[in-house]
Scaffold this motif. Structure first.
Motif, PDB file in Angstrom:
ATOM      1  N   VAL A 108       0.868  -1.103   0.099  1.00 26.24           N
ATOM      2  CA  VAL A 108       0.018  -0.064   0.163  1.00 26.24           C
ATOM      3  C   VAL A 108       0.868   1.210   0.079  1.00 26.24           C
ATOM      4  CG1 VAL A 108      -1.729   1.450   1.143  1.00 26.24           C
ATOM      5  CG2 VAL A 108      -1.838  -1.184   1.547  1.00 26.24           C
ATOM      6  N   SER A 109       0.807   2.155  -1.068  1.00 28.61           N
ATOM      7  CA  SER A 109       1.554   3.244  -1.111  1.00 28.61           C
ATOM      8  C   SER A 109       0.394   4.590  -0.710  1.00 28.61           C
ATOM      9  CB  SER A 109       1.903   3.562  -2.502  1.00 28.61           C
ATOM     10  OG  SER A 109       2.605   4.714  -2.458  1.00 28.61           O
ATOM     11  N   LEU A 110       0.827   5.303   0.276  1.00 26.99           N
ATOM     12  CA  LEU A 110      -0.014   6.478   0.707  1.00 26.99           C
ATOM     13  C   LEU A 110       0.647   7.764   0.170  1.00 26.99           C
ATOM     14  CD1 LEU A 110      -0.937   5.592   4.186  1.00 26.99           C
ATOM     15  CD2 LEU A 110      -2.324   5.014   2.183  1.00 26.99           C
ATOM     16  N   SER A 111       0.287   8.136  -1.067  1.00 33.18           N
ATOM     17  CA  SER A 111       0.727   9.325  -1.781  1.00 33.18           C
ATOM     18  C   SER A 111       2.309   9.111  -2.240  1.00 33.18           C
ATOM     19  CB  SER A 111       0.986  10.625  -0.623  1.00 33.18           C
ATOM     20  OG  SER A 111      -0.518  10.820  -0.088  1.00 33.18           O
ATOM     21  N   GLY A 112       2.864   7.954  -2.197  1.00 32.95           N
ATOM     22  CA  GLY A 112       4.513   7.792  -2.500  1.00 32.95           C
ATOM     23  C   GLY A 112       4.415   7.334  -3.977  1.00 32.95           C
ATOM     24  N   THR A 113       4.863   8.322  -4.754  1.00 32.90           N
ATOM     25  CA  THR A 113       5.121   8.194  -6.232  1.00 32.90           C
ATOM     26  C   THR A 113       6.628   7.805  -6.512  1.00 32.90           C
ATOM     27  OG1 THR A 113       5.313  10.414  -6.382  1.00 32.90           O
ATOM     28  CG2 THR A 113       3.102   9.450  -6.533  1.00 32.90           C
ATOM     29  N   ARG A 114       7.466   8.601  -6.044  1.00 33.63           N
ATOM     30  CA  ARG A 114       8.825   8.701  -6.575  1.00 33.63           C
ATOM     31  C   ARG A 114       9.506   9.250  -5.498  1.00 33.63           C
ATOM     32  NH1 ARG A 114      11.193  12.801  -9.364  1.00 33.63           N
ATOM     33  NH2 ARG A 114       9.544  14.668  -9.834  1.00 33.63           N
ATOM     34  N   PHE A 115      10.996   8.895  -5.611  1.00 30.24           N
ATOM     35  CA  PHE A 115      11.870   9.801  -4.716  1.00 30.24           C
ATOM     36  C   PHE A 115      12.503  11.002  -5.404  1.00 30.24           C
ATOM     37  CE2 PHE A 115      12.730   5.674  -2.780  1.00 30.24           C
ATOM     38  CZ  PHE A 115      12.406   6.177  -1.473  1.00 30.24           C
ATOM     39  N   ARG A 116      12.686  12.115  -5.056  1.00 29.26           N
ATOM     40  CA  ARG A 116      13.550  13.276  -5.423  1.00 29.26           C
ATOM     41  C   ARG A 116      14.947  13.070  -5.328  1.00 29.26           C
ATOM     42  NH1 ARG A 116       8.214  13.317  -6.277  1.00 29.26           N
ATOM     43  NH2 ARG A 116       7.338  15.409  -6.899  1.00 29.26           N
ATOM     44  N   ARG A 117      15.654  13.617  -6.391  1.00 32.66           N
ATOM     45  CA  ARG A 117      17.151  13.342  -6.690  1.00 32.66           C
ATOM     46  C   ARG A 117      17.729  13.351  -4.990  1.00 32.66           C
ATOM     47  NH1 ARG A 117      20.098  13.245 -10.809  1.00 32.66           N
ATOM     48  NH2 ARG A 117      18.506  14.108 -12.173  1.00 32.66           N
ATOM     49  N   GLY A 118      18.681  12.677  -4.694  1.00 26.27           N
ATOM     50  CA  GLY A 118      19.529  12.487  -3.562  1.00 26.27           C
ATOM     51  C   GLY A 118      18.576  12.050  -2.354  1.00 26.27           C
ATOM     52  N   PHE A 119      17.467  11.518  -2.394  1.00 27.54           N
ATOM     53  CA  PHE A 119      16.688  11.032  -1.454  1.00 27.54           C
ATOM     54  C   PHE A 119      16.345   9.825  -1.528  1.00 27.54           C
ATOM     55  CE2 PHE A 119      15.605  15.728  -1.279  1.00 27.54           C
ATOM     56  CZ  PHE A 119      15.866  15.905  -0.103  1.00 27.54           C
ATOM     57  N   VAL A 137      -3.186   4.974  -2.781  1.00 28.55           N
ATOM     58  CA  VAL A 137      -4.208   5.803  -2.402  1.00 28.55           C
ATOM     59  C   VAL A 137      -3.523   7.348  -2.204  1.00 28.55           C
ATOM     60  CG1 VAL A 137      -5.674   6.721  -0.155  1.00 28.55           C
ATOM     61  CG2 VAL A 137      -5.191   4.114  -0.672  1.00 28.55           C
ATOM     62  N   GLY A 138      -4.235   8.247  -2.765  1.00 26.23           N
ATOM     63  CA  GLY A 138      -3.700   9.634  -2.816  1.00 26.23           C
ATOM     64  C   GLY A 138      -5.073  10.610  -3.088  1.00 26.23           C
ATOM     65  N   THR A 139      -4.677  11.913  -3.495  1.00 29.75           N
ATOM     66  CA  THR A 139      -5.621  13.146  -3.640  1.00 29.75           C
ATOM     67  C   THR A 139      -5.377  13.754  -5.295  1.00 29.75           C
ATOM     68  OG1 THR A 139      -4.278  14.296  -2.174  1.00 29.75           O
ATOM     69  CG2 THR A 139      -6.155  13.342  -1.305  1.00 29.75           C
ATOM     70  N   ARG A 140      -6.269  14.387  -5.644  1.00 27.22           N
ATOM     71  CA  ARG A 140      -6.063  15.153  -6.916  1.00 27.22           C
ATOM     72  C   ARG A 140      -5.064  16.295  -6.839  1.00 27.22           C
ATOM     73  NH1 ARG A 140      -9.432  13.303 -10.495  1.00 27.22           N
ATOM     74  NH2 ARG A 140     -11.291  12.008 -10.050  1.00 27.22           N
ATOM     75  N   ARG A 141      -5.052  16.749  -5.823  1.00 30.61           N
ATOM     76  CA  ARG A 141      -4.426  18.295  -5.584  1.00 30.61           C
ATOM     77  C   ARG A 141      -3.184  18.043  -4.462  1.00 30.61           C
ATOM     78  NH1 ARG A 141      -9.589  20.577  -5.210  1.00 30.61           N
ATOM     79  NH2 ARG A 141      -9.369  21.308  -3.298  1.00 30.61           N
ATOM     80  N   ASP A 142      -2.683  16.899  -4.573  1.00 33.12           N
ATOM     81  CA  ASP A 142      -1.366  16.638  -3.627  1.00 33.12           C
ATOM     82  C   ASP A 142      -0.457  17.486  -4.264  1.00 33.12           C
ATOM     83  OD1 ASP A 142       0.713  15.994  -2.092  1.00 33.12           O
ATOM     84  OD2 ASP A 142      -0.124  13.996  -1.710  1.00 33.12           O
ATOM     85  N   ARG A 163      -5.159  -1.658  -7.356  1.00 31.03           N
ATOM     86  CA  ARG A 163      -6.322  -0.467  -7.292  1.00 31.03           C
ATOM     87  C   ARG A 163      -5.790   0.834  -6.815  1.00 31.03           C
ATOM     88  NH1 ARG A 163     -11.712  -0.904  -3.572  1.00 31.03           N
ATOM     89  NH2 ARG A 163     -12.613   0.826  -4.020  1.00 31.03           N
ATOM     90  N   LYS A 164      -6.382   1.761  -7.403  1.00 29.20           N
ATOM     91  CA  LYS A 164      -6.026   2.971  -6.837  1.00 29.20           C
ATOM     92  C   LYS A 164      -7.419   3.795  -6.387  1.00 29.20           C
ATOM     93  CE  LYS A 164      -6.472   5.346 -11.556  1.00 29.20           C
ATOM     94  NZ  LYS A 164      -6.890   4.212 -12.134  1.00 29.20           N
ATOM     95  N   ALA A 165      -7.131   4.545  -5.619  1.00 31.30           N
ATOM     96  CA  ALA A 165      -8.086   5.451  -4.927  1.00 31.30           C
ATOM     97  C   ALA A 165      -7.691   6.810  -4.756  1.00 31.30           C
ATOM     98  CB  ALA A 165      -8.798   4.925  -3.391  1.00 31.30           C
ATOM     99  N   ILE A 166      -8.459   7.512  -5.574  1.00 26.56           N
ATOM    100  CA  ILE A 166      -8.174   8.983  -5.652  1.00 26.56           C
ATOM    101  C   ILE A 166      -9.016   9.970  -4.989  1.00 26.56           C
ATOM    102  CG2 ILE A 166      -6.949  10.988  -6.971  1.00 26.56           C
ATOM    103  CD1 ILE A 166      -5.231   8.640  -6.861  1.00 26.56           C
ATOM    104  N   TYR A 167      -8.829  10.658  -3.875  1.00 27.64           N
ATOM    105  CA  TYR A 167      -9.639  11.543  -3.138  1.00 27.64           C
ATOM    106  C   TYR A 167      -9.573  13.184  -3.482  1.00 27.64           C
ATOM    107  CZ  TYR A 167     -10.891   7.449  -0.404  1.00 27.64           C
ATOM    108  OH  TYR A 167     -11.100   5.928  -0.325  1.00 27.64           O
ATOM    109  N   PRO A 168     -10.723  13.928  -3.427  1.00 24.39           N
ATOM    110  CA  PRO A 168     -10.586  15.062  -3.756  1.00 24.39           C
ATOM    111  C   PRO A 168      -9.675  15.921  -2.952  1.00 24.39           C
ATOM    112  CG  PRO A 168     -12.822  14.413  -3.693  1.00 24.39           C
ATOM    113  CD  PRO A 168     -11.856  13.517  -3.006  1.00 24.39           C
ATOM    114  N   GLY A 169      -9.154  17.124  -2.777  1.00 27.59           N
ATOM    115  CA  GLY A 169      -8.406  17.874  -2.023  1.00 27.59           C
ATOM    116  C   GLY A 169      -6.845  17.564  -2.110  1.00 27.59           C
TER     117      GLY A 169
END
Length: 199
Positions: A108-119, A137-142, A163-169
């Motif tokens: 389960v990834s909560l808002s985790g998409t990728r690492f920024r350089r160096g992290f 699980v994420g949101t549309r305007r994160d 599965r993905k669940a995308i919520y408002p906000g």
């Protein structure tokens, strides 16, 4: 060897391995951990190498996959019949990108998409090797996990059961399932998703 600081609670047959975001430590997982234990799960949470109270190695400082492997091994050695990985923000990115070789029952990834350089190390090609069930699980305007970025990552995951669940906000990370605007339905979704795949 790297000494990791961790805590565990609960005694269910299904163990949830929890990974915090950045910059943070396992304390940010405690609210969700309490809800998980109350729902009958066992939890194992750890500070990633170089963060919180865990040691900072002189080399392989970003080898987060090894930290997950240690947590999963501990969970299984101490009685877990099923193991799910749940990560928030950079912890979610690590779940997706740094654990593809681990045998687990779901991710389960909560808002985790990728690492920024160096992290951390991104492994976009490796996402195709993920076969265990996967939930994003994420949101549309994160602002930290843009929707287009999340959808690109999700499409690359190789699991047939995903599965993905995308919520408002714009709620991010653990807020999605603890105190955010849509935390009640999203928490119920996560627990239901795990329960179905634990039976």
């Amino acid at each position: 060897r790297v000494r990791l600081y961790a805590f565990e609670a609960g005694n269910g047959k299904t163990t949830l391995v929890l990974a915090h975001g950045y910059p943070s430590d396992l304390c940010e997982t405690l609210t969700f951990a309490g809800k998980a234990v109350a729902s009958g799960y066992r939890v194992v949470a750890f500070d990633r190498r170089g963060e919180g109270r865990s040691q900072s190695p002189s080399k392989n400082a970003l080898a987060y996959g090894r930290d997950f492997a240690a947590a999963v091994t501990h969970a299984r050695r101490t009685g877990a019949e099923r193991v799910f990985l749940i990560g928030s923000s950079y912890g979610g990115a690590a779940v997706a990108h740094n654990t593809t070789s681990l045998r687990v029952d779901g991710r389960v990834s909560l808002s985790g998409t990728r690492f920024r350089r160096g992290f951390g190390f991104n492994n976009f090609r490796g996402l195709a090797r993920i076969r265990a069930p996967f939930l994003y699980v994420g949101t549309r305007r994160d602002p930290y996990a843009p929707l287009n970025e999340a959808l690109r990552m999700f499409r690359r995951v190789g699991a047939s059961d995903k599965r993905k669940a995308i919520y408002p906000g714009g709620d991010h990370g653990w807020l999605l399932i603890t105190t955010g605007r849509y935390s009640a339905p999203s928490l119920a979704l996560v627990f239901r998703w795990i329960q179905v795949r634990s039976s």
